[in-house]
Design a protein around this motif. Structure first.
Motif, PDB file in Angstrom:
ATOM      1  N   ASP A 107      70.463 115.746  99.153  1.00 32.77           N
ATOM      2  CA  ASP A 107      69.860 115.985  97.853  1.00 32.77           C
ATOM      3  C   ASP A 107      69.913 114.749  96.955  1.00 32.77           C
ATOM      4  O   ASP A 107      69.998 114.849  95.735  1.00 32.77           O
ATOM      5  CB  ASP A 107      70.524 117.176  97.163  1.00 32.77           C
ATOM      6  N   THR A 108      69.888 113.561  97.583  1.00 35.06           N
ATOM      7  CA  THR A 108      69.761 112.305  96.849  1.00 35.06           C
ATOM      8  C   THR A 108      68.645 111.499  97.515  1.00 35.06           C
ATOM      9  O   THR A 108      68.170 111.872  98.602  1.00 35.06           O
ATOM     10  CB  THR A 108      71.076 111.487  96.887  1.00 35.06           C
ATOM     11  N   PRO A 109      68.227 110.364  96.939  1.00 34.75           N
ATOM     12  CA  PRO A 109      67.136 109.582  97.521  1.00 34.75           C
ATOM     13  C   PRO A 109      67.521 108.804  98.783  1.00 34.75           C
ATOM     14  O   PRO A 109      66.668 108.111  99.351  1.00 34.75           O
ATOM     15  CB  PRO A 109      66.752 108.603  96.397  1.00 34.75           C
ATOM     16  N   GLY A 142      75.640 113.058  99.414  1.00 31.84           N
ATOM     17  CA  GLY A 142      74.359 113.724  99.267  1.00 31.84           C
ATOM     18  C   GLY A 142      73.240 113.071 100.044  1.00 31.84           C
ATOM     19  O   GLY A 142      72.056 113.320  99.777  1.00 31.84           O
ATOM     20  N   ALA A 143      73.581 112.245 101.017  1.00 35.86           N
ATOM     21  CA  ALA A 143      72.573 111.522 101.790  1.00 35.86           C
ATOM     22  C   ALA A 143      71.983 112.398 102.888  1.00 35.86           C
ATOM     23  O   ALA A 143      72.673 113.238 103.477  1.00 35.86           O
ATOM     24  CB  ALA A 143      73.185 110.273 102.418  1.00 35.86           C
ATOM     25  N   PHE A 175      62.072 112.193  94.017  1.00 40.12           N
ATOM     26  CA  PHE A 175      62.814 111.304  93.126  1.00 40.12           C
ATOM     27  C   PHE A 175      61.987 110.143  92.572  1.00 40.12           C
ATOM     28  O   PHE A 175      62.445 109.442  91.668  1.00 40.12           O
ATOM     29  CB  PHE A 175      64.036 110.736  93.858  1.00 40.12           C
ATOM     30  N   GLU A 178      77.078 103.598  98.224  1.00 37.89           N
ATOM     31  CA  GLU A 178      77.137 103.979  96.812  1.00 37.89           C
ATOM     32  C   GLU A 178      76.468 102.927  95.937  1.00 37.89           C
ATOM     33  O   GLU A 178      75.845 103.260  94.920  1.00 37.89           O
ATOM     34  CB  GLU A 178      78.589 104.188  96.393  1.00 37.89           C
ATOM     35  N   GLN A 212      72.846 103.608  95.956  1.00 41.91           N
ATOM     36  CA  GLN A 212      72.526 104.728  95.076  1.00 41.91           C
ATOM     37  C   GLN A 212      72.600 104.334  93.601  1.00 41.91           C
ATOM     38  O   GLN A 212      71.731 104.704  92.810  1.00 41.91           O
ATOM     39  CB  GLN A 212      73.462 105.892  95.372  1.00 41.91           C
ATOM     40  N   GLN A 233      69.481 104.435  90.915  1.00 38.37           N
ATOM     41  CA  GLN A 233      69.555 105.204  89.677  1.00 38.37           C
ATOM     42  C   GLN A 233      69.270 104.329  88.471  1.00 38.37           C
ATOM     43  O   GLN A 233      68.531 104.714  87.548  1.00 38.37           O
ATOM     44  CB  GLN A 233      70.929 105.856  89.546  1.00 38.37           C
TER      45      GLN A 233
END
Length: 276
Positions: free
Chosen positions: A15-17, A62-63, A143, A263, A266, A270
């Motif tokens: 639920d992340t890009p 969340g990947a 996203f 991270e 990510q 962001q």
């Protein structure tokens, strides 16, 4: 039957890009390849061993994660379907007939047939790439951008492919054509902030077919490849037996660095896309 279509890959959606691709972690063989490999090749020495275990923290980030199930000796998912060479000098192709050391993989007369190779293209290579492209499209639609991390590992010493010992962490961004230059700088900064592991960016490994084909910064898809030296987390051939064994003592040291790299990707995404 030449193989199992259902077993060609495993996709876990997050639920992340961020999407982590592992095209060389598989060990499954088709009957023709298994029957044709010589005794030495049956060890599957060129596998990217244990990567799903090494990156098992990906779920907490969340990947999404895409893992190949078939061995690269069946078909190499990180090579173009038309088998155009990616690197100058010694390399292996879409259908490897030698290992990384240049030794034959197949017994005389036992190389898979044209029909068997076409099966591998249709049921292994294309499904992996279709789902990879589809997942990146899903992430971008949700996203506004997507981050692709193509995870690999390799023995630290392979004289046929590179001189001396490989650095521990080998990042590839296709000379900053597969991702934004600021993302590349962020990852270099992560590596430079630690002293335990040697590192390089766009050295011997600049990114294979996946990084080069899917990384498209202008379309907000940023791809990075990591070729990790296997000495950082497992036994290599010159270590004590058992060969290819996972080493938790070594993995415990490198995994925090791997996590920080992901991270950092990510965080960069962001910050970059929060600006619109």
């Amino acid at each position: 039957m030449m193989g199992s279509v259902m077993d060609s890959y495993q996709l876990t959606q997050g639920d992340t890009p961020l999407l982590i691709s592992m095209p060389h972690a598989g060990t499954a063989l088709t009957p023709a390849v298994e029957a044709g490999l010589n005794e030495a090749a049956l060890s599957l020495a060129d596998t990217d061993w244990h990567l799903p275990r090494l990156y098992d923290f990906a779920a907490a980030l969340g990947a999404s994660r895409l893992e190949a199930r078939y061995s690269r000796y069946v078909i190499d998912l990180n090579r173009p379907e038309n088998d155009t060479p990616l690197y100058a000098g010694a390399t292996t192709g879409l259908f490897p007939d030698t290992d990384f050391d240049g030794e034959p993989l197949f017994r005389d007369g036992q190389v898979p047939s044209k029909e068997e190779r076409e099966w591998a293209k249709e049921h292994v290579w294309r499904p992996y790439h279709n789902v990879l492209a589809g997942e990146l499209a899903r992430l971008k639609a949700r996203f506004g951008y997507a981050l692709l991390f193509d995870a690999h590992s390799i023995r630290s010493r392979i004289p046929r492919l590179f001189d001396d010992q490989l650095p521990d962490i080998n990042l590839g961004t296709f000379e900053e054509r597969s991702c934004d230059s600021e993302l590349s700088k962020s990852l270099q900064a992560v590596c430079a902030a630690q002293s335990r592991f040697t590192h390089v960016i766009n050295g011997r490994f600049k990114g294979g077919h996946i990084t080069r084909s899917y990384g498209d910064p202008a379309s907000h898809i940023h791809a990075v490849q990591l070729e990790l030296s296997q000495r950082t987390y497992m036994n290599e051939p010159d270590d004590d037996q058992p060969i290819f064994a996972y080493r938790e003592d070594r993995a415990a040291e490198v995994r925090p660095v791997l996590r920080e790299v992901l991270e950092a990707m990510q965080r960069w995404g962001q910050a970059r896309y929060a600006k619109g």
